[in-house]
Design an enzyme around this catalytic site. Structure first.
Site, PDB file in Angstrom:
ATOM      1  N   GLY A   1       0.901  -0.932   0.433  1.00  0.00           N
ATOM      2  CA  GLY A   1       0.133  -0.288  -0.131  1.00  0.00           C
ATOM      3  C   GLY A   1       0.599   1.494  -0.266  1.00  0.00           C
ATOM      4  O   GLY A   1       2.170   1.629   0.419  1.00  0.00           O
ATOM      5  N   LEU A   2       0.435   2.222  -0.140  1.00  0.00           N
ATOM      6  CA  LEU A   2       1.475   3.831  -0.199  1.00  0.00           C
ATOM      7  C   LEU A   2       2.243   3.856   1.208  1.00  0.00           C
ATOM      8  O   LEU A   2       3.135   3.805   0.811  1.00  0.00           O
ATOM      9  CB  LEU A   2       0.234   4.881   0.076  1.00  0.00           C
ATOM     10  CG  LEU A   2       0.831   6.003  -0.311  1.00  0.00           C
ATOM     11  CD1 LEU A   2       1.976   6.415  -1.605  1.00  0.00           C
ATOM     12  CD2 LEU A   2      -0.239   7.417  -0.232  1.00  0.00           C
TER      13      LEU A   2
ATOM     14  N   ALA B   1      -5.537  -1.844   5.180  1.00  0.00           N
ATOM     15  CA  ALA B   1      -7.150  -1.717   5.182  1.00  0.00           C
ATOM     16  C   ALA B   1      -7.902  -1.845   3.783  1.00  0.00           C
ATOM     17  O   ALA B   1      -7.748  -1.192   2.493  1.00  0.00           O
ATOM     18  CB  ALA B   1      -7.611  -0.142   6.085  1.00  0.00           C
TER      19      ALA B   1
ATOM     20  N   THR C   1      -9.506   0.570   1.731  1.00  0.00           N
ATOM     21  CA  THR C   1      -9.387   2.650   1.899  1.00  0.00           C
ATOM     22  C   THR C   1      -9.965   2.914   1.172  1.00  0.00           C
ATOM     23  O   THR C   1     -10.911   4.279   1.431  1.00  0.00           O
ATOM     24  CB  THR C   1      -8.025   2.514   2.084  1.00  0.00           C
ATOM     25  OG1 THR C   1      -7.337   2.511   0.630  1.00  0.00           O
ATOM     26  CG2 THR C   1      -7.359   2.111   2.840  1.00  0.00           C
TER      27      THR C   1
ATOM     28  N   TYR D   1     -17.136   2.367   6.236  1.00  0.00           N
ATOM     29  CA  TYR D   1     -15.139   2.979   6.182  1.00  0.00           C
ATOM     30  C   TYR D   1     -15.057   3.332   8.009  1.00  0.00           C
ATOM     31  O   TYR D   1     -14.489   2.614   8.832  1.00  0.00           O
ATOM     32  CB  TYR D   1     -15.051   3.692   5.571  1.00  0.00           C
ATOM     33  CG  TYR D   1     -13.385   3.729   5.296  1.00  0.00           C
ATOM     34  CD1 TYR D   1     -12.767   3.602   4.832  1.00  0.00           C
ATOM     35  CD2 TYR D   1     -12.677   5.255   6.204  1.00  0.00           C
ATOM     36  CE1 TYR D   1     -10.950   3.480   5.392  1.00  0.00           C
ATOM     37  CE2 TYR D   1     -11.507   5.669   6.092  1.00  0.00           C
ATOM     38  CZ  TYR D   1     -10.382   5.007   6.041  1.00  0.00           C
ATOM     39  OH  TYR D   1      -9.309   5.087   6.243  1.00  0.00           O
TER      40      TYR D   1
END
Ligand SMILES: NC(=O)c1ccc[n+]([C@@H]2O[C@H](COP(=O)([O-])OP(=O)(O)OC[C@H]3O[C@@H](n4cnc5c(N)ncnc54)[C@H](OP(=O)(O)O)[C@@H]3O)[C@@H](O)[C@H]2O)c1
Length: 296
Positions: free
Chosen positions: A11-12, A71, A73, A136
């Site tokens: 992920g980022l 997650a 996201t 979320y």
């Protein structure tokens, strides 16, 4: 403390957690779900919604600290697929927290400013009461809860609108999307009534790891220090990258509704993290300058 497992290393934030840890001389093990994080570090496949997969990952990695950055996201996707959102963001956190507890390993859970309803009018502190408004946000707040229930010595780090170059895959984030669109001459509609604290992913990764390694416990806000509307952020991006600001078009939430409810002002107070870390959090101005210097 030498062996750190980053869950969600593709992920980022995850990719920058890996880099930050490698830079600190830690033995980093990264896990991925579907997207491979690359060959630079140890990689393990782990689906956090599957307890057996999590158990296998722990057995293989024997971590001394775990940072859960994985997650679901996409906020609107969570609204459309609530079962999946809870399965990853809450049950996934539970599965990881349970393994950590059994192995007596500390855990860091990365969470979000969206746990707040955004109606307070000023910045949110760690002690403010959450009131999540979307699937979320609710699933992430549950993730926080299971993390701290498993062990109050665990750490929750909340960030807001993560940005930075994604070196591993083509997935954009708010700021790379703005840069890309403006660069192609495409207008970007940006909300004038949604205020956030944009968070430079490489800086947050370093700060989160440092807090985790120092034994910080409970909740810390580790976002950038600014409180800006998405429209103001777009104008700052245009300025920093020499792009046409007239393409940054103001819109309101009422005029351009979204599927999931967003808080109007979920800016975070970062004094606690700054005091603990002994340095200021990275401003949008500095983050954009660092991005420009690191442009691929
Ligand atoms: N992005 C933001 O603006 C923002 C704002 C506030 C808070 N946060 C929080 O910050 C953290 C990092 O966000 P990010 O933007 O860096 O995330 P991201 O780039 O969207 O990456 C999320 C990672 O989670 C992995 N993942 C999804 N489902 C999984 C599963 N079942 N098992 C294992 N891994 C799974 C994904 O892998 P696959 O793609 O292979 O499934 C992906 O690599 C998240 O906890 C997020 O909630 C983000």
């Amino acid at each position: 403390m030498h062996r750190v497992m980053v869950v969600g290393a593709a992920g980022l934030l995850g990719q920058y957690l890996m880099r930050a840890g490698e830079g600190m001389g830690l033995a980093m093990v990264g896990t991925y779900n579907e997207t491979l994080p690359g060959e630079s570090a140890g990689t393990l496949k782990m689906d956090i919604s599957d307890p057996d997969s999590v158990a296998r990952g722990f057995l293989a990695a024997c971590p001394e600290l775990v940072v859960l950055a994985a997650a679901l996201t996409n906020v609107d996707q969570c609204e459309r697929e609530p079962d999946r959102a809870y399965s990853v963001n809450m049950e996934g956190a539970f599965n990881v927290a349970s393994e950590c507890k059994d192995a007596a390993v500390r855990m860091v859970y990365v969470s979000t400013d969206y746990v707040f309803n955004g109606l307070k009018g000023t910045r949110y502190h760690e002690f403010d009461v959450p009131d999540p408004q979307s699937v979320y946000a609710k699933s992430k707040l549950e993730g926080e809860r299971v993390t701290l229930d498993a062990d109050p010595g665990n750490l929750v780090c909340r960030v807001s609108v993560l940005y930075g170059w994604n070196a591993l895959n083509g997935k954009s984030n708010f700021i790379t999307w703005v840069i890309d669109s403006l660069g192609r001459g495409v207008p970007v509609p940006l909300y004038t009534d949604q205020y956030v604290s944009p968070t430079y992913a490489p800086a947050a990764a370093r700060d989160i790891l440092e807090l985790g390694l120092r034994g910080a416990r409970g909740i810390y806000h580790t976002s950038g220090p600014d409180c800006l509307s998405r429209h103001e952020i777009g104008l700052r991006v245009a300025e920093a990258f020499g792009l046409d600001p007239s393409l940054v078009r103001p819109v309101t939430t009422e005029g351009m509704p979204q599927l999931a409810v967003r808080p109007p002002r979920s800016c975070l107070a970062v004094d606690m993290a700054e005091a603990e870390l002994g340095h200021p959090m990275t401003s949008l101005r500095d983050g954009l300058a660092l991005m420009r210097a690191a442009r691929p």
